[in-house]
Design a protein around this motif. Sequence first.
Motif, mmCIF file in Angstrom:
data_model
loop_
_atom_site.group_PDB
_atom_site.id
_atom_site.type_symbol
_atom_site.label_atom_id
_atom_site.label_comp_id
_atom_site.label_asym_id
_atom_site.label_seq_id
_atom_site.Cartn_x
_atom_site.Cartn_y
_atom_site.Cartn_z
ATOM 1 N N ASP A 405 -0.313 -49.700 2.924
ATOM 2 C CA ASP A 405 -2.033 -48.911 3.358
ATOM 3 C C ASP A 405 -2.778 -48.740 2.163
ATOM 4 N N ALA A 406 -2.644 -48.846 0.341
ATOM 5 C CA ALA A 406 -2.361 -49.261 -0.588
ATOM 6 C C ALA A 406 -3.434 -50.523 -0.604
ATOM 7 N N ILE A 407 -2.901 -51.158 -0.142
ATOM 8 C CA ILE A 407 -2.872 -52.815 -0.264
ATOM 9 C C ILE A 407 -3.705 -53.159 0.298
ATOM 10 N N LYS A 408 -3.811 -52.713 1.900
ATOM 11 C CA LYS A 408 -5.594 -53.046 2.959
ATOM 12 C C LYS A 408 -6.801 -52.222 1.916
ATOM 13 N N TYR A 409 -6.311 -50.987 1.661
ATOM 14 C CA TYR A 409 -6.883 -50.320 0.965
ATOM 15 C C TYR A 409 -7.737 -50.643 -0.256
#
Length: 456
Positions: A405-409
Amino acid sequence: MEDMAEHAQNMTIGELYTSEKEGNDDSGDGTQGKPFKTVLQAIRHAGKEPFPAILVDGKKEGQRWEPVSQAQLKKQKKIWQREQHKAADKEKKEAEDAKRREENLEAAKQVTISQDTSLPAAKPIKILDSTANRNTRVKVKAWCHRIRRQGKNLMFIVLRDGTGFLQCVLNDTLCQTYNALVLSTESTVCIYGIIKEVPAGKEAPGGHELHADYWELIGLAPPGGADNLINEESHVDVQLDNRHMMIRGENMSKVMKMRSVVMQCFREHYFNRGYCEVTPPTLVQTQVEGGSTLFTLDYFGEQAYLTQSSQLYLETCLPSMGDVFCIAESYRAELSRTRRHLAEYTHIEAECPFISFDDLLDRVEDLVCDTVDRVIKSPFGNLLKEVNPDFQAPKRPFRRMNYADAIKYLKENDIKKDDDTYYEFGEASVWHHCSRNHDIPLHHLPQKCKSFQNGD
């Protein structure tokens, strides 16, 4: 060529060589192998008339040296004579100043001061308590941080006692004694007087100053004081060699106090939350993270190491003490010059039994926020903004996020790396960016991004 050979045979040791092409005024010695660069430097080297023969680069083809022209010699000689006159005038002035200073010091030995017994008894205080003791007669023992003299009858001393800084004003005979004239920075003194608020438009540490009515010299520092050893312009190597003097500066002392407050607040947090403090050894015989980062030493014939972490000792204490923590030194034998790799550092560690992963994140969030809040509310909380004006306290709750999710964020918020490219799956730097810059605890990292892989 025959003329040159004849000249070479007739050369004497007293000749001085100069070369605009090959010479050096700093490292040269006037010989053929190490000529001076300028004729003026050769004249300076000679020091007095009559000068020895001075040779310069030859102008004819095949001619290495030739005598300096009389016109050039005359011109450089005039410059040297002016230098000699200036040096003589400076020496004369310095001698006169030294004589005048000696006369003033001798006269100052006749000036004496004494306490006025009709004044109220002086209250001993620390500089930290100055504001609470305004308009009260006090006595302060401290070091002279800065000294400024204005004429014969006025003297300002900024005192430092480790708790703060206080400006003192000395008038008339108080600044005419022998001790006042020889006083240097880092000398220790005891000053008596009344602390008064500074007039409007004036500035002083704490907004007040001590108007002295008497003072005593406790210990005199060497002439020139701290500036003879170190100042803000000193080379970094000089500053490191004199670290004991550097930490007496205003900024460094703030950092040291801030460190003390932060460590105290960490302890207060842990004690408040029911932890027990453990003091594990720093000389150990087992590794914690990896053999390549161990400092080894001989321990009475057996091999031992400086500890990398106290984690194993804390885990050993869990069954008998429950939640435990320690604040101790750890050592890593990694030759690196980054801020993230230190050979020795203060390590804050804690271990708790019977908690889940979410419990762990809750405790970390509580630790960070509660400790920061305690620092801000402490008596030295104001130092936090002085040391780091842009500091912003972390806010609860932290936004927890798994790695994917951090990559997307980061992409959705157009957050890029220093090279202006987006973070990609598998990069360990994603963790550093989220946790350090956005207070986002990151979890479920890819295996290759995690520590202690492949037997490390």
